[in-house]
Design a protein around this motif. Sequence first.
Motif, PDB file in Angstrom:
ATOM      1  N   ALA A 282       8.719   0.297   0.858  1.00  0.00           N
ATOM      2  CA  ALA A 282       7.484   0.205   0.371  1.00  0.00           C
ATOM      3  C   ALA A 282       6.484   1.558   0.365  1.00  0.00           C
ATOM      4  O   ALA A 282       5.493   1.681  -0.435  1.00  0.00           O
ATOM      5  CB  ALA A 282       7.075  -0.853   1.469  1.00  0.00           C
ATOM      6  N   ALA A 283       6.711   2.463   1.420  1.00  0.00           N
ATOM      7  CA  ALA A 283       6.102   3.930   1.459  1.00  0.00           C
ATOM      8  C   ALA A 283       6.611   4.859   0.252  1.00  0.00           C
ATOM      9  O   ALA A 283       5.654   5.449  -0.302  1.00  0.00           O
ATOM     10  CB  ALA A 283       6.780   4.449   2.965  1.00  0.00           C
ATOM     11  N   MET A 284       7.765   4.376  -0.304  1.00  0.00           N
ATOM     12  CA  MET A 284       8.254   5.428  -1.278  1.00  0.00           C
ATOM     13  C   MET A 284       7.412   4.985  -2.540  1.00  0.00           C
ATOM     14  O   MET A 284       6.850   5.486  -3.462  1.00  0.00           O
ATOM     15  CB  MET A 284       9.656   5.202  -1.659  1.00  0.00           C
ATOM     16  N   TYR A 285       7.224   3.624  -2.646  1.00  0.00           N
ATOM     17  CA  TYR A 285       6.454   3.110  -3.895  1.00  0.00           C
ATOM     18  C   TYR A 285       5.078   3.494  -3.683  1.00  0.00           C
ATOM     19  O   TYR A 285       4.338   3.681  -4.836  1.00  0.00           O
ATOM     20  CB  TYR A 285       6.695   1.536  -4.224  1.00  0.00           C
ATOM     21  N   ARG A 286       4.463   3.686  -2.686  1.00  0.00           N
ATOM     22  CA  ARG A 286       3.072   3.811  -2.551  1.00  0.00           C
ATOM     23  C   ARG A 286       3.005   5.424  -2.813  1.00  0.00           C
ATOM     24  O   ARG A 286       2.075   5.743  -3.536  1.00  0.00           O
ATOM     25  CB  ARG A 286       2.617   3.815  -1.076  1.00  0.00           C
ATOM     26  N   ALA A 287       3.993   6.240  -2.793  1.00  0.00           N
ATOM     27  CA  ALA A 287       3.841   7.453  -2.854  1.00  0.00           C
ATOM     28  C   ALA A 287       4.135   7.869  -4.525  1.00  0.00           C
ATOM     29  O   ALA A 287       3.489   8.622  -5.161  1.00  0.00           O
ATOM     30  CB  ALA A 287       5.262   8.504  -2.380  1.00  0.00           C
ATOM     31  N   LYS A 288       4.793   6.894  -5.085  1.00  0.00           N
ATOM     32  CA  LYS A 288       4.952   7.053  -6.413  1.00  0.00           C
ATOM     33  C   LYS A 288       3.784   6.543  -7.335  1.00  0.00           C
ATOM     34  O   LYS A 288       3.309   7.037  -8.055  1.00  0.00           O
ATOM     35  CB  LYS A 288       6.184   6.035  -6.892  1.00  0.00           C
TER      36      LYS A 288
END
Length: 836
Positions: A551-557
């Motif tokens: 989920a954190a990765m998608y926020r970064a993307k």
Amino acid sequence: MTFTAVESIVSRNVLTCAPDTPVSEAAQAMCHARCGSIVVVDGSGGPLGIWTESDVVKLDLFHPDVAQCAVRGFMTSPVLSIPADASIQDAAACMHENKVRHLIVTDPRTGKLLGMVSATDIVINQDAEFFLRLKRLDNMLHKPLVVVESDALVVTAMSRMSELSVEALGVRYPDGSWGILTQRDVVRFVAGGDSSLQVSAIASHPLRTVPNQMTLLNARRVLLEGRTRHLGVGADNGSLLAIIGMSDILATMEQEFLVELRTALRERDEALLRSRQSLQLADKVFESTLEGIVITDDSGVIQSVNPAFTRITGYTLAEVQGKTPAVLKSGRQSPDFYEHMWRQLKLDGYWQGEVVNRRKSGLLYTEHLTITGIPDGNGGIRHYVAVFSDITQRKQAEERLHFLANHDALTGLPNRTLFGEKLQSAIEQAREHNQRMALMFIDLDRFKLINDTLGHQAGDELLVKIASRLQTEAPMGCTVARLAGDEFTLLLPNVGSPNSVASLAQDVLDGIAGEVVLGGSSKVFVSASLGIAMYPEDGSTADSLLVNADAAMYRAKNRGKNAFQFYTADMNASAMARLKLEYGLHRALTRSEFQVWYQPKVDLASGKLVGMEALVRWQHPEMGLVSPVEFIPVAEESALIVPLGAWVLSEACRYTHALQQELGFAGRVAVNLSGRQLKFGNIVDTVQQVLDETGLPAASLELEITESTAMDSDLEVGRALEGLRAMGITLSIDDFGTGYSSLAYLKRLPVQVLKIDRSFIAHLHEDKDDAAIASAVISMGRSLGLSIVAEGVELPAHRDFLREQGCHMAQGYLYGKPMPGPEFRHYAQRFDPADH
């Protein structure tokens, strides 16, 4: 059949008499003792003979002096004996063979008389209940019924009993009832001395009768309970069939015993034959088996080996005989290993396991070894037999399979399975030692575009290079894994503060970001988005940490890519909303929640309405109107885009045909196609079917594909585009200018329209670069003979510039927003080119 010694059933109170004892006195003694025999002994007590009930019936009492004759003249001599340690079965066989009912039992050491055993004793004590329960009276061994009338003389009955060798006679009375005359009754008669008596005077009356279906077990029980030795066997109609006694039951048991004995002897002979054959086979197996075999003595000294031993180890029998298997030691096993092996061998007589040994050549090999102790019969071990097979290649294959099962075949990194195990282990260690750990979830930016544009081989090459960069950046003791596609993870045990994790995350991104050469000539710029979940703050289980890091990765993307993001609670809510969205998508088609809206497309030169673009909208019952920006990417990822796209195509064609019928509408309807539809949607057949069903001419349909899809070198995509063009359908490239189009490749595509992406139109009235790009695209498209459409035209200045540059068509808010079908119909009816 269990072994029971005769000594256990012997009757030790033996009735004896002198040889000169008169017959009548001997008979009286037998009656008084209720005994069926009397042993005739000499002065020292040694047995001379035996006089039994069977001998009594042989007396000729028509001679009056017989009763006073000495018993020695009528006894059976010599008396048969059996040692006390013989089995009951031996005693029964001896009685059967010699046709007697009594045996003298002697001390096996001294030969002295110990007692007497009778047929009745054996029947009472024989452990044969199972057999007796199965056998019935109507199929047992017995002699035919001999009948005598009740008024016959006893001496006459005795003669018949003697002649026919029966123990008892059936006595028929005038009233039709039955009695029985037994040898014991005759003994009483001889003891009385009255030779004129009739049978009725000494016979037992009435006769105890049982049905012929009764089992021998129940018959024996009736005899014992009635303290009698004979029973009548009656038929169903009441007639007397036979008289049976203890001796008949014993004879039947003896017959069964002999059958068992013959069976046992046959099985023994067969077993001996099989044993000889097994020895021959064992010798053949020893010589020809592929497994090595070593035979040692109880001390482990080698006595024999087979040819396979020599083939595997290189040692011949002459080289190892007299030595111990230690000659094969490789040094890979510790002394404790061998101590445990010998301890188990001494305890259980068996050991099995894997051992690394050394061949004569010095090469190591792995063997699967089984050692079995051969008992010596006295609680010790005579030999040890070791059987082993060379499993070196199998072990190497197993190790390779284990590696492949737990590692990614492309990059060699741990895969999802192995990473899951390592993650769980790291969590347990962190929990035990009260430590922090971090999980980084890494996803390459725009990997799909690179993969679709340059091909899967280039994509694989990029993944291998990224894996190498990640291993270079990862600190010692960390685990780098590839979960799937372009998703990588980095597991950091025992980390310090979040600041140190953030610093490492930036180093990882910096190590990934940059130019990569693929296929020897293609240069691409690569970056990644990275999400971080911390233990224990962001999750205490492997699943929760992985989900939260994702989920954190998608926020970064979403924040612009090439960045990292720590997990926060609201990300979980966003992920749940995404799941809810996907679930809703699965049901939306069946619930008719989708709508098709239309945005007008205008000819810039004439101002005429020349078509419209069909755009899907989702009217969710709870969330209201959901933006395509939210649900289209989810539909793409979940493969729902194929059925959804087919539905939009069908609805748009049906609506456009209706406009043609009702308004004489002459424009084209443009429908977007996804790359997945082109590859996996059987798109040519689908479009043809829709056109056939709706009646829309192929010339009235325009299909839009993205620039990245158009550049896909996949043969399926190329064939699909050629097939659609051959049908007379117009093909256009959407969002042109945002990808990596090759002009050489572009001119070979069967497309007729280029749509300039709205990002170049929005600021062209104030941004010289955007204006230059738009102008260049228009010029290039016209030179290739393509029609040019500008998207996102919102201002008159946009329209005027595009018209001056020779752009053919435009769509955007200046002409109209996307609108539902009924509203667009009204728009088309009142459309006036003069206004545009």
